[in-house]
Design an enzyme around this catalytic site. Structure first.
Site, PDB file in Angstrom:
ATOM      1  N   TYR A  81       0.809  -1.220   0.000  1.00 21.18           N
ATOM      2  CA  TYR A  81       0.000   0.000   0.000  1.00 21.18           C
ATOM      3  C   TYR A  81       0.841   1.268   0.000  1.00 21.18           C
ATOM      4  O   TYR A  81       0.445   2.299  -0.521  1.00 21.18           O
ATOM      5  CB  TYR A  81      -0.856   0.039   1.280  1.00 21.18           C
ATOM      6  CG  TYR A  81      -2.223  -0.593   1.205  1.00 21.18           C
ATOM      7  CD1 TYR A  81      -2.535  -1.577   0.282  1.00 21.18           C
ATOM      8  CD2 TYR A  81      -3.211  -0.205   2.092  1.00 21.18           C
ATOM      9  CE1 TYR A  81      -3.789  -2.156   0.251  1.00 21.18           C
ATOM     10  CE2 TYR A  81      -4.475  -0.780   2.083  1.00 21.18           C
ATOM     11  CZ  TYR A  81      -4.751  -1.762   1.160  1.00 21.18           C
ATOM     12  OH  TYR A  81      -5.995  -2.331   1.140  1.00 21.18           O
ATOM     13  N   HIS A 125      -4.870   0.335  -5.236  1.00 22.18           N
ATOM     14  CA  HIS A 125      -5.995   0.029  -4.349  1.00 22.18           C
ATOM     15  C   HIS A 125      -6.811   1.300  -4.183  1.00 22.18           C
ATOM     16  O   HIS A 125      -6.295   2.324  -3.737  1.00 22.18           O
ATOM     17  CB  HIS A 125      -5.482  -0.446  -2.993  1.00 22.18           C
ATOM     18  CG  HIS A 125      -6.509  -0.366  -1.904  1.00 22.18           C
ATOM     19  ND1 HIS A 125      -7.254  -1.457  -1.505  1.00 22.18           N
ATOM     20  CD2 HIS A 125      -6.916   0.677  -1.131  1.00 22.18           C
ATOM     21  CE1 HIS A 125      -8.075  -1.078  -0.537  1.00 22.18           C
ATOM     22  NE2 HIS A 125      -7.895   0.206  -0.287  1.00 22.18           N
ATOM     23  N   ASP A 153      -9.716 -10.253  -5.278  1.00 24.24           N
ATOM     24  CA  ASP A 153      -9.174  -9.809  -3.986  1.00 24.24           C
ATOM     25  C   ASP A 153      -9.116 -11.005  -3.049  1.00 24.24           C
ATOM     26  O   ASP A 153      -9.259 -10.882  -1.827  1.00 24.24           O
ATOM     27  CB  ASP A 153     -10.005  -8.681  -3.380  1.00 24.24           C
ATOM     28  CG  ASP A 153      -9.253  -7.880  -2.314  1.00 24.24           C
ATOM     29  OD1 ASP A 153      -8.028  -8.024  -2.209  1.00 24.24           O
ATOM     30  OD2 ASP A 153      -9.904  -7.116  -1.563  1.00 24.24           O
TER      31      ASP A 153
END
Length: 389
Positions: free
Chosen positions: A130, A195, A285
């Site tokens: 992330y 994301h 996912d």
């Protein structure tokens, strides 16, 4: 050698009734009629009478070493099992880290990817997680892409999300450039998966980068675009501008998500509104962590399922999406987006022998990965190294 007879074939284009000859891990021949070769090598003949054969799914967003951890260490999901992948009709996975780039590492992801490959499917990965600065293996994302065969790009970088590291536009420009140059120098796609959270800005920063730079839109793949209406509207525009947009099959009201667009409905809407269907992908996912609110104010932790991918393809077909369009979104399109097309997402001479046989009710019946029968009658024949019955 393997001969599949009388298949209603989508390669992904509809081809009618065909026979398919597989030699080792490759599709050798596709024709209206093929007799079993008269060779000393045994030939297994599989009847596909009344059944549909499609390319194995390419799931480009799977937490193969687990995800989650956002409620503390106990909430980390375990590593994915081989049978969880194959029984979902998935024959190729692309692994991602997700939220945790501290307790989980790209090196561990690479090891798992190689392990899944040994167990029988095809597996790749994206480097980083992330956050920014990027967590890589060689110290540089471009070097990861160039030097490590399994690394196809960068991701998933979080945007418009409370868990994001709040990257600047200039930082994203540099990341996209790293991916592009790494891809050029290694003959890979060099993509960046983003994301997407439900923040009000959505993917606006990606539009700004397209307006301000020469970076081609094909390097951008925002995922989870069906999680909010405003995000979905932006995604459709990005697809019209040549970017890829990734619908998440595991984001559904039945799975605890509110204010989302059901994945199969998102596919139908895009088709009816003339959004370029070749720019749309869908991933699961899978094996990530999902928190479902409980009436007492607590939450129930679940593991997202790869099987949602085919469930939403099936629902899309029921909603009027032609079979060839629905399966492309999980096969040819992600294969092309990630630089794997010609060997993945199709059933043609020379392609990898990744096939799914669907029964009369369009449910996953039999799965072949690289020519090996992995699933029969919906049950895993081949289990992962440490799987128990």
């Amino acid at each position: 050698m393997l001969l599949i007879k009388n298949a209603n074939l989508y390669d992904p284009d509809p081809k009618g009734i065909r026979d398919i000859l597989i030699v080792d891990e490759k599709v050798f021949s596709v024709a209206e009629h093929i007799d079993p070769p008269e060779l000393s090598v045994p030939v297994e003949v599989v009847s596909a009478d009344g059944k549909t054969v499609i390319p194995g799914y390419v799931d480009q967003h799977v937490h193969v070493i687990g995800g989650g951890g956002e409620a503390g260490p106990y909430s980390r999901t375990p590593e994915v099992f081989l049978s969880d992948v194959t029984t979902a009709g998935v024959t190729t996975v692309i692994g991602v880290l997700g939220t945790d780039g501290t307790g989980r590492h790209p090196e561990s992801l690479l090891a798992k990817v190689r392990g899944l490959e040994t167990e029988g499917i095809s597996a790749y990965m994206l480097t980083a997680s992330y956050e920014i600065p990027l967590r890589t293996m060689t110290g540089d994302a471009r070097r990861d892409i160039i030097l490590i065969d399994k690394v196809l790009g960068i991701g998933e970088i979080a945007l418009s999300d409370h868990r994001s590291s709040q990257p600047t536009k200039d930082e994203l420009k540099r990341i996209l450039t790293q991916a592009r140059l790494g891809g050029m120098l290694s003959a890979k796609a060099g993509v960046v998966q983003f994301h997407m959270g439900i923040g009000k800005n959505g993917i606006q920063m990606l539009f700004d980068i397209l307006d301000e730079t020469e970076i081609p839109p094909r390097h951008m793949i925002p995922t989870h675009v069906n999680r909010a209406p405003h995000l979905f509207e932006q995604a459709k525009e990005l697809a019209r501008r040549g970017g890829y947009i990734d619908i998440t099959s595991g984001i559904r009201e039945q799975d605890g998500f509110t204010n989302c667009i059901k994945p199969s409905e998102a596919i139908r809407i895009c088709m009816e509104e003339g959004v370029p269907m070749e720019q749309i992908t869908m991933s699961s996912d899978g094996n990530g962590s999902m928190s479902v609110p409980l009436p007492d104010g607590g939450a129930k932790l679940l593991v997202t399922r790869l099987s949602s991918l085919h469930e939403e393809v099936r629902d899309a077909v029921k909603a009027g999406v032609p079979v060839e369009k629905a399966i492309r979104i999980c096969g040819e399109n992600p294969a092309r987006a990630n630089g794997l097309f010609s060997k993945k997402g199709c059933i043609r001479p020379g392609s990898d022998a990744d096939l799914v046989i669907l029964d009369e009710e369009f449910l996953v019946d039999t799965v072949f990965a690289r020519g090996q029968k992995m699933v029969e009658y919906g049950k895993a024949l081949v289990k992962g190294t440490f799987e128990t019955d």
